[in-house]
Design an enzyme around this catalytic site. Structure first.
Site, PDB file in Angstrom:
ATOM      1  N   SER A 786      -1.360  -2.519   8.802  1.00  0.00           N
ATOM      2  CA  SER A 786      -0.216  -2.878   7.966  1.00  0.00           C
ATOM      3  C   SER A 786       1.084  -2.754   8.759  1.00  0.00           C
ATOM      4  CB  SER A 786      -0.148  -1.959   6.743  1.00  0.00           C
ATOM      5  OG  SER A 786       0.112  -0.626   7.143  1.00  0.00           O
ATOM      6  N   HIS A 787       2.159  -3.296   8.195  1.00  0.00           N
ATOM      7  CA  HIS A 787       3.463  -3.235   8.856  1.00  0.00           C
ATOM      8  C   HIS A 787       3.856  -1.793   9.149  1.00  0.00           C
ATOM      9  CE1 HIS A 787       7.889  -2.730   8.698  1.00  0.00           C
ATOM     10  NE2 HIS A 787       7.866  -3.767   9.502  1.00  0.00           N
ATOM     11  N   ALA A 788       3.669  -0.902   8.173  1.00  0.00           N
ATOM     12  CA  ALA A 788       4.062   0.503   8.366  1.00  0.00           C
ATOM     13  C   ALA A 788       3.322   1.117   9.546  1.00  0.00           C
ATOM     14  CB  ALA A 788       3.796   1.301   7.097  1.00  0.00           C
TER      15      ALA A 788
END
Length: 831
Positions: A786-788
């Site tokens: 994911s982006h995080a």
């Protein structure tokens, strides 16, 4: 008088709050309500006066918690508490706002409930927490969105004898699924009702015909139950026998149906009821009007083909929230859902990543996908010929497919349209979304196959399944997000080297920067440079994957706020990026040296170099496709909104987002007012924003849940969780300790300070500016890709993702330790 017994209060007492008024009413009419009393709203007013508190204070919640009771107020409240405790082992303390459960403004779930309160100290503390909840950020936001303007802090508190329920549940006097007045629906499970209200269990369901009392039953898993413990509430696993039988007998169901009919007759409109059964006695714990039934009924009358139906609910659907932050607006949903389904189905068969999506649909504004049972077999050499050129291939597709259409959209955004030209362009935009998401997955899936292949090799060599270090060997690769951050940092360097600009950025609030800069020649030139930067890098929205929020290109505030953050925190992008590259190289070289077989070492290195070369795809495809397409589409669609507003279809151009695609097409051809529809959908959208969407729908097997986690990350809370430990996905290694700051959306970014631990539902590229200051990252959703996860690894900070529960279990100021290597969060102390 600050407290009053249910049986002695006036049924119309406005000082009781909505929940209190309902319980008073039920008691007065002889319904089986446990004894209790209401702390009236004037008690909060008196408490604030005694402590010299003002509700406009930014720290009002903390000030209430820290406040003290006057002797008079304390004496009256504790006297009522002790009288109730004479009859009950413990009590429940619940907030009761005067605004709660009003028509069109159901605040259900926005305030606080505390169970099994036994001591005076606990009681007074929980009363203050109920009061403080009236001023919480999410409730205030909800009031604002619902246009609920309240001059006084009208928060009462209900204190009720706690029933140690053997069985509890919720009853809807009108079937909420079919909207059939002739039926009521009961959801029930073992223990206290908190398990059902919180969504922790799959309850038994009973549908009862209100005339014949004929019962339809569906057994639920009833996975756990909650009961009173020595302190607080304990969660227990149900036995096999408890799970295999219905928790209510037919006689109990009929008794509940009779009580529900009496309650509905008393109110004169549909209600929902919380009940408990203890020692074979039925108790009504709460009752409230169903404020959303008409809204739900109207929504059901305008279902679209891409919406999940009642029949669909038997299937297993996964919330795609780790990819698309929901809910999404009606217009965007009618464009993106068919496009995603088309792109996924076409490319999952071409590039077998292990699962095949059958359908993509919408449920309460959130995007869900349904997959085929079982995993798709992966072909050993599938996509192999593409592996060496994945990044170059992506940029070739972007150049020839996306950029020409973006030029068209730019022209359409500058055009004054007729109805015919707008309709033609709108239909072309919808068609392009199908092409765009075909190519989107055509780009992403081969890269996933390559990364998965390398990861399997890594795990085979390491002999373990730990993945954080594997992905850290792929950091330090420049991508469009990092490139954007670097350019913003360079602007901050320019500011720091110019005394006049530095003074402005140091002494001006972010929302006032633009006006302040306009007042000097240097500032005007700086804004011109920012404008030029935004023409290339500003095509991202405040809310990724929607049309509803401003883009950076529309408003320089977002870029200026990021630059100001760099100025304030002294972050040196180039130095930190170099450290990340050096860490990656050291990790990789160490790993490579430990591979004894030279042939295996050579093969791993070959695949690694291909994977590293393609590491920019995750961010760059988002920059050019996910973000830029929506942002460019928004600019054009605002022109369509202007045309519809001119023709009286809507009042404001941005009401367009609350029409579906067929509404827009029909209105362009035959303009009639759709403002009422838009307003109702806007209200529903805001309610969906505040409600917690299920991670999945249906009754999946363990195998299905396992497959789902491989696609979207964790879909259920980790069973190892305890009161002071939360587990999630180990996404970026390292250990950090610090204070929690829960951030729910971009409007709260200014609350975040250097050294805080960021706790949020998920992150998008807009959130990247917070990573410079964060000691660690924790999210409810998302997985290792994911982006995080990607940005946390780039910034070298610990991250634990996919906890499902962090934003609910952690509060601002809690001191916690985040172990990003093992996916563990430990609460050191509570705020």
């Amino acid at each position: 008088m600050y407290s009053v017994l249910f049986r002695q209060a006036e049924a119309s007492s406005q000082l009781a709050g909505a929940k209190g008024m309902n319980l008073i009413k039920l008691t007065k009419h002889g319904l089986p309500v446990p004894d209790g009393f209401v702390i009236q709203t004037n008690a909060l007013t008196r408490f604030m006066e005694d402590n010299h508190l003002h509700q406009t204070s930014e720290s009002i919640e903390k000030e209430i918690i820290a406040g003290t009771f006057s002797d008079e107020l304390k004496h009256e409240l504790t006297n009522s508490f002790y009288k109730l405790r004479d009859s009950y082992r413990s009590v429940a303390v619940r907030s009761s706002s005067a605004s709660e459960d009003l028509e069109g403004a159901s605040f259900a779930g926005q305030y606080e409930t505390y169970l099994n309160i036994k001591t005076e100290e606990e009681f007074l503390a929980k009363v203050k927490e109920c009061w403080a909840s009236f001023f919480s950020g999410r409730v205030s936001s909800y009031k604002k969105k619902m246009n609920n303007q309240i001059a006084e802090p009208l928060m009462g508190v209900v204190v009720q004898g706690l029933i140690d329920s053997d069985v509890s549940g919720v009853i809807f006097s009108r079937n909420p699924v079919t909207h059939d007045d002739r039926e009521l629906l009961i959801s029930a499970s073992y223990g206290l009702g908190e398990a059902i209200v919180s969504g922790s269990v799959t309850p038994d369901t009973f549908i009862v015909n209100k005339s014949s009392f004929e019962i339809q039953k569906e057994i639920g898993a009833k996975e756990i139950y909650m009961e009173s413990a020595a302190e607080g509430i304990a969660e227990r696993a149900t036995s096999k026998d408890m799970r295999s039988r219905f928790c209510l007998t037919d006689e109990q169901v009929s008794e509940l149906a009779e009580i529900t009919k009496k309650t509905e007759e008393l109110y004169g409109y549909p209600v929902d009821i919380e009940f408990g059964i203890a020692d074979h006695h039925v108790y009504l714990l709460q009752a409230r009007p169903i404020t959303t039934i008409e809204q739900d009924k109207k929504a059901s009358e305008e279902e679209r083909s891409f919406m999940i139906t009642d029949a669909d609910m038997n299937d297993f659907w996964i919330n795609m929230e780790s990819n698309i932050e929901g809910p999404i607006s009606p217009l965007f949903s009618s464009i993106i859902v068919p496009a995603m389904e088309y792109g996924l189905k076409k490319n999952m068969r071409k590039f077998p990543i292990g699962v095949v999506v059958d359908e993509v649909k919408l449920y309460r504004g959130h995007v869900y996908s349904k997959s085929q049972d079982g995993q798709q077999p992966q072909t050993e050499d599938c996509g192999e010929e593409l592996f060496p050129i994945l990044s170059e291939r992506m940029y070739d597709i972007i150049k020839h497919t996306y950029l020409p259409f973006y030029e068209t959209l730019d022209q359409l955004a500058q055009t004054d349209h007729t109805a015919e030209s707008a309709l033609d362009a709108f239909r072309k935009l919808k068609a392009f979304y199908l092409t765009a998401y075909d190519e989107h997955f055509n780009i992403v899936f081969p890269q996933m196959l390559l990364t998965n292949k390398l990861q399997v090799m890594y795990q085979h060599i390491q002999g373990e399944s730990e993945n954080a270090h594997f992905y850290e060997m792929l950091t330090g690769k420049m991508n469009k997000s990092l490139e954007t951050d670097r350019l913003l940092w360079l602007f901050s360097v320019e500011v720091q080297e110019n005394p006049n600009l530095l003074s402005i950025f140091k002494n001006t609030k972010p929302e006032q920067l633009q006006e302040k800069l306009k007042q000097t020649d240097e500032g005007k030139q700086f804004l011109r440079n920012i404008h030029e930067f935004l023409q290339e890098y500003g095509w991202r929205s405040v809310k990724s994957h929607d049309l509803i929020e401003q883009t950076w290109a529309e408003n320089p505030y977002y870029a200026l706020a990021n630059i100001q953050n760099y100025v304030r925190n002294g972050y040196h992008f180039d130095n930190e990026f170099q450290k990340t590259k050096e860490k990656r190289e050291a990790l990789y070289n160490e790993f490579l040296e430990n591979i004894e077989d030279p042939n295996l070492r050579k093969e791993f290195d070959r695949y690694y170099q291909w994977t590293l070369n393609a590491a920019n795809i995750m961010d760059d495809h988002h920059f050019y496709i996910d973000a830029m397409l929506d942002a460019k589409a928004r600019a054009f669609l605002l022109k369509v909104g202007e045309l519809l507003a001119e023709n009286g279809v809507i009042q404001d151009r941005e009401d367009l987002w609350f029409l579906y695609d067929d509404d827009v097409e029909n209105a362009l051809l035959h303009p009639v007012s759709l403002q009422d529809k838009a307003e109702k959908r806007r209200q529903a959208f805001h309610e969906y924003e505040l409600a917690k969407a299920p991670a999945y729908l249906g009754n999946p097997t363990k195998e299905q849940l396992k497959i789902a986690e491989e696609i979207v990350g964790a879909v259920i809370e980790d069973e190892k969780n305890t009161e002071n430990h939360i587990f999630g996905i180990a996404a970026s290694s390292g250990i950090a300790t610090g204070p929690v700051k829960v951030i729910r959306d971009a409007s709260e970014f200014s609350r975040f300070a250097s050294g805080n631990i960021l706790v949020c539902k998920m992150t998008t590229p807009l959130w990247t500016s917070l990573f410079q200051d964060a000691k660690a990252i924790i999210t409810d959703t998302g997985g290792i890709l994911s982006h995080a996860a990607i940005i946390a690894r780039e910034y070298g900070i610990p991250a634990v993702l996919g906890t499902r529960t962090a934003t609910e279990r952690l509060r601002d100021g809690d001191i916690i330790t985040v172990d990003g290597s093992n996916g563990k969060i430990t609460v050191v102390s509570r705020a």
